[in-house]
Design an enzyme around this catalytic site. Structure first.
Site, short mmCIF file in Angstrom:
data_model
loop_
_atom_site.label_atom_id
_atom_site.label_comp_id
_atom_site.label_asym_id
_atom_site.label_seq_id
_atom_site.Cartn_x
_atom_site.Cartn_y
_atom_site.Cartn_z
N CYS A 163 0.86 -1.09 -0.11
CA CYS A 163 -0.15 0.10 -0.27
C CYS A 163 0.78 1.32 -0.03
O CYS A 163 1.08 1.75 1.13
CB CYS A 163 -0.91 0.05 1.24
N CYS A 339 -5.57 2.29 -4.04
CA CYS A 339 -4.93 3.03 -2.72
C CYS A 339 -5.85 4.13 -2.05
O CYS A 339 -5.81 5.10 -2.82
CB CYS A 339 -3.77 3.43 -2.85
P1 FAD Z 1 -0.56 -11.05 3.75
O1 FAD Z 1 -1.79 -10.92 3.65
O2 FAD Z 1 0.47 -10.47 4.49
O3 FAD Z 1 -0.45 -12.69 3.99
C1 FAD Z 1 0.83 -13.57 4.16
C2 FAD Z 1 0.39 -14.89 4.65
O4 FAD Z 1 1.51 -15.80 4.47
C3 FAD Z 1 0.56 -14.48 6.13
O5 FAD Z 1 -0.51 -14.81 6.89
C4 FAD Z 1 1.91 -15.15 6.73
O6 FAD Z 1 1.80 -15.73 7.99
C5 FAD Z 1 1.93 -16.28 5.56
N1 FAD Z 1 3.19 -16.88 5.27
C6 FAD Z 1 4.37 -16.15 5.31
N2 FAD Z 1 5.73 -16.94 5.16
C7 FAD Z 1 4.85 -18.18 5.15
C8 FAD Z 1 5.59 -19.46 4.96
N3 FAD Z 1 6.83 -19.60 4.62
N4 FAD Z 1 4.70 -20.37 4.80
C9 FAD Z 1 3.58 -20.45 5.10
N5 FAD Z 1 2.94 -19.31 5.04
C10 FAD Z 1 3.60 -18.10 5.10
N6 FAD Z 1 -4.28 -2.87 0.84
C11 FAD Z 1 -5.31 -2.34 0.31
O7 FAD Z 1 -6.16 -2.86 -0.59
N7 FAD Z 1 -6.05 -0.96 0.63
C12 FAD Z 1 -5.52 -0.30 1.73
O8 FAD Z 1 -6.02 0.71 2.20
C13 FAD Z 1 -4.14 -0.99 2.53
N8 FAD Z 1 -3.56 -0.25 3.41
C14 FAD Z 1 -2.72 -0.89 4.17
C15 FAD Z 1 -2.42 -0.04 5.36
C16 FAD Z 1 -1.19 -1.03 6.07
C17 FAD Z 1 -0.56 -0.07 7.07
C18 FAD Z 1 -0.84 -2.00 5.61
C19 FAD Z 1 0.51 -2.86 6.62
C20 FAD Z 1 -1.32 -2.71 4.59
C21 FAD Z 1 -2.12 -2.03 3.79
N9 FAD Z 1 -2.58 -2.86 2.34
C22 FAD Z 1 -3.96 -2.27 2.08
C23 FAD Z 1 -1.82 -3.80 1.99
C24 FAD Z 1 -2.70 -5.22 2.10
O9 FAD Z 1 -3.02 -5.50 3.48
C25 FAD Z 1 -1.85 -6.41 1.59
O10 FAD Z 1 -1.33 -5.78 0.25
C26 FAD Z 1 -2.45 -7.71 1.54
O11 FAD Z 1 -2.72 -8.06 2.94
C27 FAD Z 1 -1.29 -8.65 0.93
O12 FAD Z 1 -1.83 -9.97 0.90
P2 FAD Z 1 -0.92 -11.12 1.10
O13 FAD Z 1 -1.78 -12.53 0.88
O14 FAD Z 1 0.02 -10.96 -0.27
O15 FAD Z 1 -0.22 -11.17 2.26
#
Ligand code: FAD
Length: 411
Positions: A163, A339
């Protein structure tokens, strides 16, 4: 073989979205396994509003078990080794899991220790970050304690971040809070970014630039935070002019972030970035055709957000099914991401764009103008859409109504 075994690594926003969608499609024909070590799942986009004191951090937390789709198996463990040539992954607890298809969605690793003194001071000495569940509530505590004569700094690291707008969302909330309390003109606000502009998309960047000038925010670009000295409340930045030490009363730090070493050192990694190397339209791995990736851990060249995942997940699921049925991978992701930049307690600039930083707005008004409506979405609609729709495989963001991905049935 009649049943397709699909292993999803990571049960975050991306992993749960695809697992639920696959579960709806495959039903008894699928054996879906989710490898995820954490008991808790967080709706991270809420952490901005937690930092502004609008929600409590508890509102962003749910039990992982309640979001594992019925029929899928949860392996509470983490993957440590990928062996795509053998179609297996190895886990920390010593399990070997085989698959027909692998989906990688392990998110980003936050490199807290790349800034000297950050880990030790986080949550105290005025040092906070909305990028962690542990510290996001501290942000509001520190904003509330700002008084006349104080300095608050908001940083952006050299790496890309999830983000891209989040580092400055809290700046604008802080600005508004201080105005409401009649002390804005007595507190100095610095936006110290290692980057070169307010936002990667010109249309929004120009508006935010103007806003910074009108609201008396000091913009210091090419300022890379390298050290926090908690005891003396000093922040050390590397700048083109050399090292600069600045006194602060509150500092909101966004840590450097990137792929975990497990991804970076695996055969799945893109040698240039360390992220999982996928085709940017089909989300299929460039080398292993039964491996897909989405979300923050993929090398898709767009801004990493949950909103992006709402568009990526149905494309990935559609293409995986097409691959399984021997059909062409004709679902294409266009880089859509969004965003919502909070510019005050009740207004947002809703940035929406796709590959090439090309603006791609959903609503019939100029979204670079601050408006009330997206704040209502952010506070009241998006959280429910996330928990009840997206993670359950029923919400595809802007494509939910207008452009659903059509996939063949698995019979
Ligand atoms: P995540 O949701 O982070 O999940 C990754 C998962 O993988 C975790 O549960 C972790 O435990 C697991 N994992 C890691 N390594 C391993 C491994 N080796 N084996 C098995 N599991 C593992 N997005 C928006 O759309 N709008 C917004 O307004 C926005 N604002 C944000 C504000 C902040 C402060 C933050 C921090 C993020 C924001 N985001 C926003 C971004 C959004 O939260 C992320 O882009 C999204 O959560 C990504 O999803 P993901 O599945 O890629 O990763």
């Amino acid at each position: 073989k009649d049943v397709t075994k699909i292993v999803v690594v990571g049960g975050g926003a991306g992993g749960l979205s695809v697992a639920s969608q696959l579960e709806h499609k495959f039903k008894a024909k699928g054996d879906i396994v989710i490898v995820e070590p954490s008991d808790k799942h967080y709706y991270q986009p809420l952490w901005t509003l937690v930092g502004g004191g609008i929600f409590s951090r508890k509102d962003s937390e749910r039990n992982e078990k309640d979001f594992i789709p019925k029929g899928a198996t949860w392996v509470k463990d983490s993957v440590t080794v990928f062996k795509p040539e053998e179609n297996i992954v190895l886990t920390k607890d010593g399990k070997e899991i085989d698959y027909d298809y692998l989906i990688v969605s392990t998110g980003l690793e936050l490199y807290w220790d790349r800034i000297k003194g950050l880990k030790e001071n986080l949550g105290k000495n005025g040092v906070t970050s909305n990028y962690s569940y542990d510290s996001c509530e501290k942000t509001f505590e520190f904003i509330k304690s700002l008084k006349a004569g104080n300095v608050a700094i908001f940083t952006v690291p050299t790496t890309g971040v999830k983000c891209g707008g989040a580092p400055q969302k809290i700046l604008w909330l802080c600005d508004d809070y201080l105005r409401k309390h009649g002390i804005r003109d007595k507190v100095r606000l610095d936006f110290n970014s290692a980057g070169a502009s307010m936002f990667p998309v010109k249309k929004y960047s120009e508006v935010l630039d103007k806003m910074a000038k009108e609201r008396d925010v000091n913009q210091n670009f090419a300022h890379n935070l390298v050290e926090i000295k908690g005891d003396s409340k000093e922040a050390v930045f590397e700048t083109p002019q050399g090292t600069k030490t600045v006194k602060y009363d509150m500092i909101h730090v966004v840590p450097p972030m990137g792929p975990s070493s497990i991804i970076k050192n695996s055969p799945l990694a893109d040698p240039a970035t360390g992220f999982v190397n996928v085709n940017k339209e089909t989300l299929q791995h460039v080398k292993y055709d039964n491996v897909f990736s989405l979300g923050d851990t993929s090398n898709l060249p767009t801004s990493k957000t949950a909103a992006a995942i709402t568009s990526q997940a149905p494309v990935l699921v559609g293409n995986l099914i097409n691959h399984k049925l021997g059909l062409p991978l004709n679902n294409k992701y266009d880089g859509y991401t969004s965003c919502p930049i909070t510019t005050s307690y009740n207004k947002i600039i809703l940035a929406e764009f796709k590959y090439g930083f090309e603006v791609s707005e959903s609503f019939p008004f100029d979204q670079s103008k601050e408006s009330y409506f997206p704040m209502l979405l952010k506070k009241y609609i998006f959280p429910t859409a996330y928990w009840e729709g997206m993670l359950k495989g029923r919400w595809f963001g802007k494509n939910t109504l207008f452009n659903p991905v059509k996939t063949p049935e698995i019979n």
